[in-house]
Design an enzyme around this catalytic site. Structure first.
Site, mmCIF file in Angstrom:
data_model
loop_
_atom_site.group_PDB
_atom_site.id
_atom_site.type_symbol
_atom_site.label_atom_id
_atom_site.label_comp_id
_atom_site.label_asym_id
_atom_site.label_seq_id
_atom_site.Cartn_x
_atom_site.Cartn_y
_atom_site.Cartn_z
ATOM 1 N N GLU A 26 0.795 -0.961 0.088
ATOM 2 C CA GLU A 26 0.002 0.137 -0.047
ATOM 3 C C GLU A 26 0.819 1.187 -0.351
ATOM 4 O OE1 GLU A 26 0.434 -1.170 4.563
ATOM 5 O OE2 GLU A 26 1.251 -1.667 2.614
ATOM 6 N N ASP A 37 -2.638 -5.730 8.718
ATOM 7 C CA ASP A 37 -3.709 -5.570 10.259
ATOM 8 C C ASP A 37 -5.375 -5.740 9.509
ATOM 9 O OD1 ASP A 37 -3.946 -3.135 8.731
ATOM 10 O OD2 ASP A 37 -2.891 -2.208 10.902
ATOM 11 N N TYR A 54 6.595 -4.665 13.032
ATOM 12 C CA TYR A 54 5.398 -3.696 12.922
ATOM 13 C C TYR A 54 4.893 -2.759 14.153
ATOM 14 C CZ TYR A 54 0.508 -2.815 10.443
ATOM 15 O OH TYR A 54 -0.700 -2.498 10.427
#
Length: 782
Positions: free
Chosen positions: A27, A102, A322
């Protein structure tokens, strides 16, 4: 020749992408850049730049009657992105979807997979807990299926927020003021701030006195002991206290004739254990305490550290794991690595025999490891030349906290001495650091210092029981009980986490939203509700008691977890919520107070017609208006005193005269904010706009002398220009943000918000390509 080189490079890149056998879709362009260097020529890496589809902004976009079916539309500007991804996917043996690991990332992956429907059979999901060469290659070797349950949990959350935001917000627009919003989580956060403020306003301080004795034993030095008990009763500001100066003076006079005798000496060794490695909320809290960063700023910096930083000859490297996690779990490999570093760098005394273990709190998703450095062999001092100041600060926090979490406890020698003087008992406490342990590397910050902390790091002299001490001085001191402190962003996040409200990915946006919507103001890093915040909270509690209940909101988070676990159908969860909510919504439409027309009553009298004044809300914020409007159009600004009472602010005469009648001009306040009005009103109705430039705190990049000022154009549009105009003609429509550019270290960046792209930050420096999307608010605006 030079003009052809970019075309040649573009053609070469296109040719390499066509020859690559695999496509990886992430992304973020920054993550794509890092992955491209790790994966080599067999892989093409593309970025979706966030979501490609979403619910429409212009309408609800949820078919309630048809099992809450969402109506997804392609986000404006993303049609080309989808077209490019489809083109890149043609002929590829494998397509790996690798957005963040996530729920949000799962939703991005799901929707991209739907758009690449012609190649569904070879689409797989990969999860990167850290972006390092070995971790990335290992993840590519073990792809998984897209997690439908996780996607449905995110979709349910999105639909819930849309149902609440797009159905309550218009109600608030109609009843209070246009532009307001309500959110499933944000509104509960505002309620918590309001309840704390009401506690503070209702608090009545109580006077109490302490008595401290300065004494000396057979061995120096002298030391202080505080009065603990009187006639066997322990002093306590709330229950049993020395109430006034007269009582304190009587006690002091009585003590002067007493012997001060040591009755008990308690020496013990106390251990302080390290804190676990960071989870999201703790990182945000600690960065707020130690660095003064807002949660949203901390998360932007952490995102860059996760996605990859150029480290010279090593290329781009993800420096931390992360950063959205609620787990303190650490991989065995990371434990082995940090234990090796501790033994080598700090010595065997700092390395515990067994690795310390920490329990993840009940209810946590535990989907990822704790936030830690991807390699402890990159200490902050080794990478500081590649990092901006803010990146280095956050990375240092993460590195130090993780290393300290695996070190031995700190050891203190603690001494407590009880001293009897007649029927009164004094106590002196002291401690000294015997072994620093993990504190050599890191100690956690605190939000509010507690009474008694002045005994830290104080050594008491050698004392023995029955020893008679020499009284040197008695000091009575006046105190007052204090109300609970206002929340900071850090302590509010802590409160939300403890109540189970929100999740790691939402805390930063909640803080940004409640301040941006003017429900809460921040001063000296402390949060206070505005009058608007109080009003909207009270209206919502009255009309939507379940929605505004902390336990209900926390229970909804548990429901989303159950959907992800596959134990709760998502449509059933929405039905259970929407039935009672729809009834409350219909009732509120009929019964909610119409503040826009009535105003909020006050005890203030109108200076013109003696009617009562009411609080109203205009485009520029709160003001007092006459309840007899439109017959009486009197308005004025106001402020609140320490008890929360409304106090009108007198109209200020300014050093300007009316150009029509020559009378002095006054500063006045209306629904559109401050303006200048003639003091001879109503005989003279002359008014003048007050368009004074506001400083931004950013130096002009052109002349290096003036400060960039916020101004308004003749059409009322805000722009920014140098305060030395017309000598310097620098101007921009984009808002300067006094944060250094993470790429070139320019002293500031600019940001612009549009419906198409949201809020985007970029650098104005020539040759710098820094550009970054800022997190969108969690709440729906209706």
């Amino acid at each position: 020749m030079r003009s052809e080189m970019p075309l040649d490079r573009a053609a070469d890149r296109s040719k390499r992408e066509d020859m690559a056998k695999n496509l990886v879709i992430v992304e973020s362009p920054a993550k794509a850049k890092t992955l491209s260097k790790y994966l080599g020529r067999d892989y093409t890496v593309k970025a979706s730049v966030g979501h490609v589809v979403d619910l429409p902004k212009s309408k609800l976009g949820v078919d309630i009657e048809n099992d809450f079916t969402p109506e997804y539309t392609i986000i404006r500007g993303k049609s080309k992105v989808i077209s490019d991804l489809k083109k890149a996917a043609k002929g590829k043996e494998n397509i790996y979807l690798a957005p963040d690991p996530d729920r949000e990332g799962e939703a991005i992956a799901w929707h991209i997979a739907q758009k690449l429907s012609g190649s569904k059979s070879n689409i797989q999901r990969v999860l990167f807990n850290e972006i390092t060469k070995n971790a990335v290659k290992e993840a590519i070797k073990h792809p998984i299926e897209i997690d439908k349950n996780r996607f449905e949990a995110q979709q349910t959350r999105r639909i819930l927020d849309r149902l609440v935001g797009y159905q309550i917000s218009p109600l608030l627009w109609d009843k209070v003021r246009r532009g307001l919003s309500a959110g499933r989580v944000q509104s509960v956060a505002v309620r918590i701030v309001c309840e704390r403020e009401r506690e503070i306003r209702a608090f009545h301080k109580k006077e109490y006195w302490s008595v401290t004795a300065e004494v000396e034993g057979e061995n120096p030095p002298p030391f202080a002991a505080r009065l603990l008990k009187v006639d066997g009763k322990k002093l306590d500001p709330e229950k049993f206290r020395i109430e006034n100066e007269a009582t304190a003076t009587d006690i002091v006079e009585k003590l002067r004739s007493q012997d001060f005798k040591v009755t008990k000496v308690d020496r013990k060794e106390r251990r302080r254990f390290p804190t676990p490695p960071f989870i999201t909320s703790r990182l945000q809290q600690e960065a707020s305490r130690k660095l003064g960063y807002t949660p949203s700023r901390t998360m932007r910096i952490a995102q860059r550290l996760y996605e990859g930083i150029e480290l010279g000859p090593d290329g781009p490297v993800g420096l931390i794991t992360y950063m959205r996690t609620d787990s303190v779990r650490v991989s065995p490999e990371a434990l082995d690595s940090v234990r090796g570093l501790i033994g080598e760098r700090y010595g065997a005394d700092y390395l515990p025999k067994e690795p310390p273990t920490y329990k993840t709190k009940k209810g946590a998703q535990d989907a990822h490891e704790a936030i830690r450095p991807t390699s402890v062999d990159r200490p902050p001092e080794n990478v500081q030349s590649y990092l901006s100041k803010e990146e280095l600060s956050v990375y240092t926090l993460v590195w130090n906290r993780f290393v300290a979490s695996q070190m031995t406890p700190a050891v203190f020698d603690q001494t407590s001495v009880d001293i009897q003087a007649g029927d009164m008992l004094f106590r002196a406490s002291g401690q000294i650091l015997k072994f620093d342990g993990f504190m050599r590397v890191y100690s956690e910050g605190v939000d509010d210092e507690k009474a008694g902390d002045d005994d830290k790091d104080r050594r008491l002299p050698p004392l023995s029981e029955n020893e008679i001490l020499k009284l040197l001085e008695l000091k009575p001191e006046q105190h007052f009980t204090q109300p609970p402190p206002r929340y900071s962003q850090a302590t509010l996040i802590k409160e939300l986490e403890e109540k189970g409200i929100g999740r790691p990915s939402t805390y930063a946006s909640i803080m940004s939203t409640i301040i941006a919507k003017e429900y809460v103001s921040e001063e000296n890093r402390r949060l206070s509700p505005t009058e608007l915040g109080f009003l909207v909270t009270d209206l919502l509690i009255e009309s939507f008691p379940d929605l505004m209940n902390s336990e209900f909101t926390a229970g909804m988070e548990n429901t989303l977890d159950a959907i992800e676990d596959g134990t709760q159908p998502w449509v059933e969860a929405l039905r259970n919520f929407y039935g009672p909510f729809a009834k409350d919504l219909a009732k509120a439409g009929e019964e909610m107070r119409d503040i826009k027309r009535e105003g909020q009553p006050t005890d203030v009298e109108c200076p013109k017609c003696q009617s009562s004044m009411v609080v109203k809300w205009g485009r520029a914020g709160e003001f007092l208006g006459c309840s007899a409007y439109p017959e009486c159009k009197s308005t004025t600004n106001f402020k609140r005193d320490d008890e929360g009472n409304i106090v009108p602010v007198a109209e200020e005469v300014v050093d300007e005269v009316c150009e029509k009648c020559g009378s002095p001009m006054k500063m006045r306040f209306g629904r559109y904010g401050k303006f200048l009005g003639c003091s001879a009103y109503p005989e003279c109705k002359n008014v003048r706009s007050l368009n004074r430039p506001e400083p931004t705190g950013v130096k002009c990049p052109d002349c290096k002398e003036g400060e960039i000022m916020q101004k308004k154009s003749r059409g009322g549009k805000i722009f920014f220009s140098c305060g030395r105009y017309p000598e310097c003609r620098f101007a921009t429509w984009e808002k300067p943000v006094p944060e250094p550019c993470p790429t070139c270290q320019a002293p500031f960046v600019v940001e612009k918000t549009t419906k198409r792209a949201g809020t985007v930050r970029r650098c104005l420096s020539e040759g710098c390509d820094y550009k970054e999307s800022v997190e969108e608010d969690e709440a729906e605006a209706g």
